[in-house]
Write a protein that holds these residues in place. Structure first.
Motif, PDB file in Angstrom:
ATOM      1  N   LEU A  46      28.773  30.820 -13.618  1.00 21.22           N
ATOM      2  CA  LEU A  46      30.161  30.839 -14.102  1.00 21.22           C
ATOM      3  C   LEU A  46      30.652  32.259 -14.340  1.00 21.22           C
ATOM      4  O   LEU A  46      31.847  32.486 -14.496  1.00 21.22           O
ATOM      5  CB  LEU A  46      30.289  30.043 -15.404  1.00 21.22           C
ATOM      6  CG  LEU A  46      29.846  28.580 -15.333  1.00 21.22           C
ATOM      7  CD1 LEU A  46      30.030  27.896 -16.682  1.00 21.22           C
ATOM      8  CD2 LEU A  46      30.614  27.829 -14.254  1.00 21.22           C
ATOM      9  N   ALA A  51      33.219  31.466  -8.776  1.00 18.63           N
ATOM     10  CA  ALA A  51      33.769  30.774  -9.949  1.00 18.63           C
ATOM     11  C   ALA A  51      34.596  31.724 -10.821  1.00 18.63           C
ATOM     12  O   ALA A  51      35.402  31.278 -11.631  1.00 18.63           O
ATOM     13  CB  ALA A  51      32.639  30.175 -10.780  1.00 18.63           C
ATOM     14  N   ASN A  52      34.395  33.036 -10.659  1.00 18.98           N
ATOM     15  CA  ASN A  52      35.055  33.988 -11.570  1.00 18.98           C
ATOM     16  C   ASN A  52      35.396  35.281 -10.811  1.00 18.98           C
ATOM     17  O   ASN A  52      34.914  36.363 -11.165  1.00 18.98           O
ATOM     18  CB  ASN A  52      34.093  34.271 -12.740  1.00 18.98           C
ATOM     19  CG  ASN A  52      34.744  35.019 -13.874  1.00 18.98           C
ATOM     20  OD1 ASN A  52      35.969  34.980 -14.040  1.00 18.98           O
ATOM     21  ND2 ASN A  52      33.940  35.717 -14.654  1.00 18.98           N
ATOM     22  N   ARG A 182      33.067  23.160 -23.035  1.00 18.94           N
ATOM     23  CA  ARG A 182      32.475  23.130 -21.697  1.00 18.94           C
ATOM     24  C   ARG A 182      33.047  21.955 -20.916  1.00 18.94           C
ATOM     25  O   ARG A 182      33.058  20.835 -21.439  1.00 18.94           O
ATOM     26  CB  ARG A 182      30.968  22.884 -21.844  1.00 18.94           C
ATOM     27  CG  ARG A 182      30.082  23.875 -21.145  1.00 18.94           C
ATOM     28  CD  ARG A 182      28.640  23.388 -21.244  1.00 18.94           C
ATOM     29  NE  ARG A 182      27.853  24.169 -22.178  1.00 18.94           N
ATOM     30  CZ  ARG A 182      26.651  23.781 -22.629  1.00 18.94           C
ATOM     31  NH1 ARG A 182      26.110  22.648 -22.232  1.00 18.94           N
ATOM     32  NH2 ARG A 182      25.994  24.532 -23.476  1.00 18.94           N
ATOM     33  N   GLU A 186      31.583  22.629 -15.495  1.00 20.00           N
ATOM     34  CA  GLU A 186      30.845  23.794 -16.015  1.00 20.00           C
ATOM     35  C   GLU A 186      29.435  23.382 -16.451  1.00 20.00           C
ATOM     36  O   GLU A 186      28.462  24.085 -16.189  1.00 20.00           O
ATOM     37  CB  GLU A 186      31.601  24.428 -17.192  1.00 20.00           C
ATOM     38  CG  GLU A 186      32.838  25.198 -16.755  1.00 20.00           C
ATOM     39  CD  GLU A 186      33.740  25.611 -17.908  1.00 20.00           C
ATOM     40  OE1 GLU A 186      34.590  26.491 -17.691  1.00 20.00           O
ATOM     41  OE2 GLU A 186      33.619  25.051 -19.026  1.00 20.00           O
ATOM     42  N   ASP A 306      25.577  28.728 -22.806  1.00 16.21           N
ATOM     43  CA  ASP A 306      26.878  29.431 -22.814  1.00 16.21           C
ATOM     44  C   ASP A 306      26.707  30.937 -23.002  1.00 16.21           C
ATOM     45  O   ASP A 306      27.718  31.642 -23.160  1.00 16.21           O
ATOM     46  CB  ASP A 306      27.771  28.875 -23.937  1.00 16.21           C
ATOM     47  CG  ASP A 306      28.029  27.395 -23.757  1.00 16.21           C
ATOM     48  OD1 ASP A 306      28.476  27.002 -22.678  1.00 16.21           O
ATOM     49  OD2 ASP A 306      27.722  26.623 -24.691  1.00 16.21           O
TER      50      ASP A 306
END
Ligand SMILES: CC(C)(COP(=O)(O)OP(=O)(O)OC[C@H]1O[C@@H](n2cnc3c(N)ncnc32)[C@H](O)[C@@H]1OP(=O)(O)O)[C@@H](O)C(=O)NCCC(=O)NCCS
Length: 308
Positions: A46, A51-52, A182, A186, A306
């Motif tokens: 992530l 994804a980013n 989340r 994710e 996370d």
């Protein structure tokens, strides 16, 4: 030939930090310079990669990255209100360029971009050093570390989870008052990180509790996420400790009922920087999120998956 090239690039003018536009060169750079092990893209699904795409900031020399940091927005859920946070990670500088302030510049670029998009707090998981304290980060937050007693008769209700179980796990995570928000996608992406072992306690074909050990090269032997029916968490965790020889401890929020009554200690959670002091009435992360000695005024917790 290669040596000459490295010396030449050391004299190249370094540009200001920019968003990375060359994912291939970035992955190559990170795999070579972060800790020398390959596979970072699969371990931070992530944070970096498609994804980013706007999250990775680099300093280029000769059009190749020589320093990098990435950020992604993460909403922390506290009792009081959601907090717009940003997780920063994979801070990396080419070994030839270290000690010149480049990592400081790329982390600052991430902080500026995140602040511009409304982030209120930044956090990172790294050892404390001047690099981060000079940018205003301080170790804060509270986490309970429980040692696992491995002397236990394993229970039959425990099995390793497989992919379709992911949808059953999210509501169990969502029972925790302190966590990051989340989405199901994710959660699925995070569970696909190599060496992430998920175990569930099942009764009558229903998952009642779960726990997770490992996350790529991080958190080996550490159960860093758990949730579900409090009555079965103790036997679940003890069974996992016997089934998985490397599982040796359990992490969780310090200010929530622990899932086990084994010996434990309270540790700091992460390094935080308050980006919007006016919102919280303080720029000191310890007075807000507490530390091992001081209770928080605004409790938060970041589960291992996370950690960007
Ligand atoms: C950690 C790492 C990113 C630092 O990169 P860097 O570009 O050397 O970082 P900086 O130059 O901004 O800061 C490094 C040190 O130099 C100091 N420094 C910064 N500018 C300086 C300057 N102009 N002159 C002298 N020292 C300076 C900083 O205060 C810092 O001190 P510290 O080591 O006590 O923290 C780099 O060593 C690295 O890539 N390590 C491998 C990956 C890793 O472990 N990453 C961190 C985990 S996410």
């Amino acid at each position: 030939m290669l040596v000459v090239k490295a010396e030449e690039s050391l004299t190249c003018a370094l540009e200001n930090p920019v968003i990375s536009r060359d994912p291939g060169a970035l992955i190559c750079f990170l795999d070579q310079e972060f800790d020398g092990q390959l596979g970072l893209l699969s371990e931070f699904p992530l944070l970096i990669g498609c994804a980013n795409p706007a999250g990775s900031w680099v300093i280029l020399a000769d059009q190749l990255p020589v320093s990098h940091a990435a950020w992604r927005p993460i909403t922390l859920l506290s009792h009081a209100r959601p907090i717009r946070a940003v997780g920063i990670g994979l801070v990396t500088t080419h070994s030839d360029y270290r000690g010149r302030g480049l990592a400081g510049q790329v982390v600052n670029a991430c902080l500026d971009a995140a602040t511009g998009q409304g982030a209120e707090v930044a956090f990172l998981f790294a050892e404390t050093r001047k690099l981060y304290s000079e940018l205003g980060f301080a170790m804060a937050g509270r986490e309970r570390l429980i040692s696992l007693n491995k002397d236990y008769e394993p229970q039959k209700n425990v099995r390793e989870a497989f992919e379709p179980d992911a949808t059953a796990l999210l509501p169990l995570l969502e029972d925790h008052p302190l966590r990051a928000r989340r989405t199901p996608d994710e959660f699925a992406a995070l569970l696909s990180i190599p060496e992430t072992h998920v175990y569930v306690w099942e009764e009558a074909n229903q998952i009642r509790a779960y726990c997770i050990e490992g996350k790529g090269r991080d958190l080996r032997g550490v159960i860093h996420e758990w949730g579900g029916d409090a009555r079965v968490l103790d036997p679940l965790l003890r069974t996992v400790a016997t089934l998985n020889p490397r599982a040796s401890c359990v992490l969780g929020p310090a200010d929530q009922e622990p899932p086990l009554d084994d010996e434990s200690s309270i540790e700091p959670l992460a390094q935080f920087k308050i980006l919007k002091p006016d919102v919280f009435g303080t720029a000191d992360p310890c007075s807000l999120f507490g530390n091992p000695e001081t209770p928080p005024t605004l409790p938060i917790y970041i589960w291992g998956l996370d950690s960007v």
